[in-house]
Design an enzyme around this catalytic site. Sequence first.
Site, PDB file in Angstrom:
ATOM      1  CB  CYS A  19      -0.928  -0.013   1.216  1.00  0.00           C
ATOM      2  SG  CYS A  19      -1.968   1.452   1.337  1.00  0.00           S
ATOM      3  CB  CYS A  25      -0.497   2.465   4.100  1.00  0.00           C
ATOM      4  SG  CYS A  25      -1.977   1.795   3.355  1.00  0.00           S
ATOM      5  CG  ASP A  26       3.241   1.080   4.353  1.00  0.00           C
ATOM      6  OD1 ASP A  26       2.776   1.536   5.406  1.00  0.00           O
ATOM      7  OD2 ASP A  26       3.049  -0.096   3.980  1.00  0.00           O
TER       8      ASP A  26
END
Length: 314
Positions: A140, A143-144
């Site tokens: 992701c 997200c990261d």
Amino acid sequence: MSNVRNTIIIGSGPAGLTAAIYTARASLEPLVIEGEPSSSSDQPGGQLMLTTEVENFPGFPEGIMGPDLMINFRAQAERFGAEFITEKVTKVDFSSRPFKVWIRDTEYSANSIIVATGAQSLMLDLPKETELIGHGVSTCATCDGFFFRGQEIVVVGGGDSAVEEATFLTKFASKVHLIVRRDALRASRIMQDRAIANEKIEIHWNSKVSELHGEQSLSGVTLTDTVTGATSPLAVTGLFIAIGHKPNTAIFQSVLNMEDSGYLMTRDGSTYTDIEGIFACGDVQDHTYRQAITAAGSGCMAALDCERWLEHQH
Ligand code: NDP
């Protein structure tokens, strides 16, 4: 005849557990069949159990570890009386009411069902891949990506997801290597043009990641040329896998309406499926947003839809 429940929730990621909190607070005494740990990449709690730091879930200004967040969700649902079974549903029969679900030979029945079985990222199936999730390996970018500021990383895949993620990741990374197994991208033309024009993206055609290096965290990968078989090392600290997702809908085949890709279909703006009394929420019916917060939001919608529908029935 087994005891007929008001509602059974299948799945325990952010969607299922939010539905559990809401239905429990509405005194529906939900039974949550939360799944069981069958491998390190498949366990109750969903995809957040595979992440480390979550910095974009509202309410946690310092961030929170993914598994801790899911433990909190579960504790909150339990506090209001949700009951949990740590097993996987093996069969369903939604052809008449009450609806029936089985865990092997044991039958459970309910007047309504909330399906929140989520989706899985397709993986490369390489040694160390699962262990390094959250330690350099990610599925992701939203997200990261932030954690890879100034670092060199690879993205694997040639579809819209991979190209979009590679482009997004150039905001953070010093360089993004896009690893494409053929000599062409599958992504839409406009996305391709954007990636090709981006100076921070280097596309490796006819190439695959064949080995991951690093013990505590990723330190590099081996690339293999898919035509000649030649190998070469690449020192990177991040690997984003963007080769597609698979919704967990095998037990609902020929039972609920689904797209060719397996995602459950819900009525626009609601969580109603094609069968009255069966609701679907979270990633099992969402291939667009796929975020913990959107899954939780849709779990809330399913609980409210379910509660109102049950009220109407009675
Ligand atoms: P896709 O199935 O479209 O693409 C998967 C890509 O991964 C393909 O390039 C495929 O290669 C490659 N791939 C598959 N398996 C492997 C493997 N084992 N090793 C290396 N490469 C592999 O998935 P996406 O997630 O990209 O997209 C899913 C859907 O969502 C699509 O319809 C897409 O258009 C849509 N989408 C749209 C976006 C947008 O419009 N903004 C953004 C993201 C997704 P090959 O081509 O050789 O099969």
